[in-house]
Design an enzyme around this catalytic site. Structure first.
Site, mmCIF file in Angstrom:
data_model
loop_
_atom_site.group_PDB
_atom_site.id
_atom_site.type_symbol
_atom_site.label_atom_id
_atom_site.label_comp_id
_atom_site.label_asym_id
_atom_site.label_seq_id
_atom_site.Cartn_x
_atom_site.Cartn_y
_atom_site.Cartn_z
ATOM 1 N N HIS A 181 -15.749 5.354 -5.980
ATOM 2 C CA HIS A 181 -15.818 4.020 -5.401
ATOM 3 C C HIS A 181 -17.135 3.873 -4.654
ATOM 4 C CE1 HIS A 181 -11.473 2.590 -5.648
ATOM 5 N NE2 HIS A 181 -11.475 3.771 -6.213
ATOM 6 N N ASP B 250 -17.365 -6.109 -0.520
ATOM 7 C CA ASP B 250 -16.544 -4.900 -0.467
ATOM 8 C C ASP B 250 -17.061 -3.977 0.639
ATOM 9 O OD1 ASP B 250 -14.346 -3.299 -1.777
ATOM 10 O OD2 ASP B 250 -15.980 -1.852 -1.888
#
Length: 232
Positions: free
Chosen positions: A152, A7
């Site tokens: 996040h 990610d």
């Protein structure tokens, strides 16, 4: 089989217009199961972080001042060594692939080819047509805790993604799938029982046999052992 859950967090949404990577997270998986080995780093992008990114990630320009640039060996060399030749699993892989390969191109490095990427969004849409396919939605579907995800973060999201990917590939039971064992282990499980080269000798003595016969005879003609042939 080794794979990498991956990610990125970025300054904005468009690598084509100069947005850069500010955080990388990667999780090693073997046979779809996380091994506990991870890679994580913040990156100084050399440009301002967008307000939208700050709201989502909490990563500000100030937090990146002392971070290394992507081209620093402790970033690009370490990342490429961690990934190796393994497939890369990402949620909306086109986004992460675009940003990572743009950074690699700036360093004069070869891109990670498209056929090495596995997109969990595509897997989810195939497995659950019409259902929400965001990472949050899949975590809720598979009862994966989001308690620690107030913001996040590349490593946290990669760790959640690794759990989601395992479920998309068949669930936690795969961790106990004997079919993933070595050929030697499978062969050992499938080996037929071996017969003894010679029958085991009878270890009961004549006196013990006589005592047993007397005991059975004392139980009468309808003794269960007589009915099933246990005594003669």
């Amino acid at each position: 089989m080794r794979e990498i859950a991956f990610d990125t967090e970025t300054t904005g949404l468009e690598w084509q217009n100069g947005d850069r990577v500010i955080e990388l997270g990667a999780v090693e998986m073997v046979n779809h199961v996380p091994t506990g080995e991870t890679f994580h780093t913040l990156i100084n992008p050399g440009r301002a972080v967008s307000e939208a990114t700050i709201r989502i990630t909490g990563i500000t320009d100030e937090k990146l001042v002392d971070a290394p640039p992507f081209e620093a060996p402790e970033v690009v060399e370490a990342l490429l060594e961690f990934i190796g030749g393994s497939p890369v699993v990402a949620h909306n892989a086109r986004f992460d692939r675009g940003f990572l390969n743009a950074e690699l191109d700036r360093c004069g490095r070869q891109p990670i080819e498209e056929d090495r990427w596995i997109d969990t969004v595509a897997l989810a849409k195939t497995k659950f047509p019409g259902a929400p396919a965001s990472l949050d939605a899949l975590c809720r579907r598979f009862d994966i805790s989001l308690e620690s995800r107030s913001l996040h973060g590349a490593l946290l999201d990669a760790q959640l993604l690794a759990q989601v990917y395992l479920e998309l590939r068949g669930g936690r039971a795969r961790a106990f799938d004997f079919q993933s064992a070595s050929e030697g282990a499978r062969a050992a499980r499938a080996r037929p029982a071996q017969r003894r080269p010679r029958p085991r000798p009878v270890l009961i003595t004549d006196a013990e046999r006589a005592a047993h016969e007397a005991f059975v005879n004392g139980m009468g003609e309808n003794a269960v052992w007589r009915l099933v042939g246990g005594s003669s």
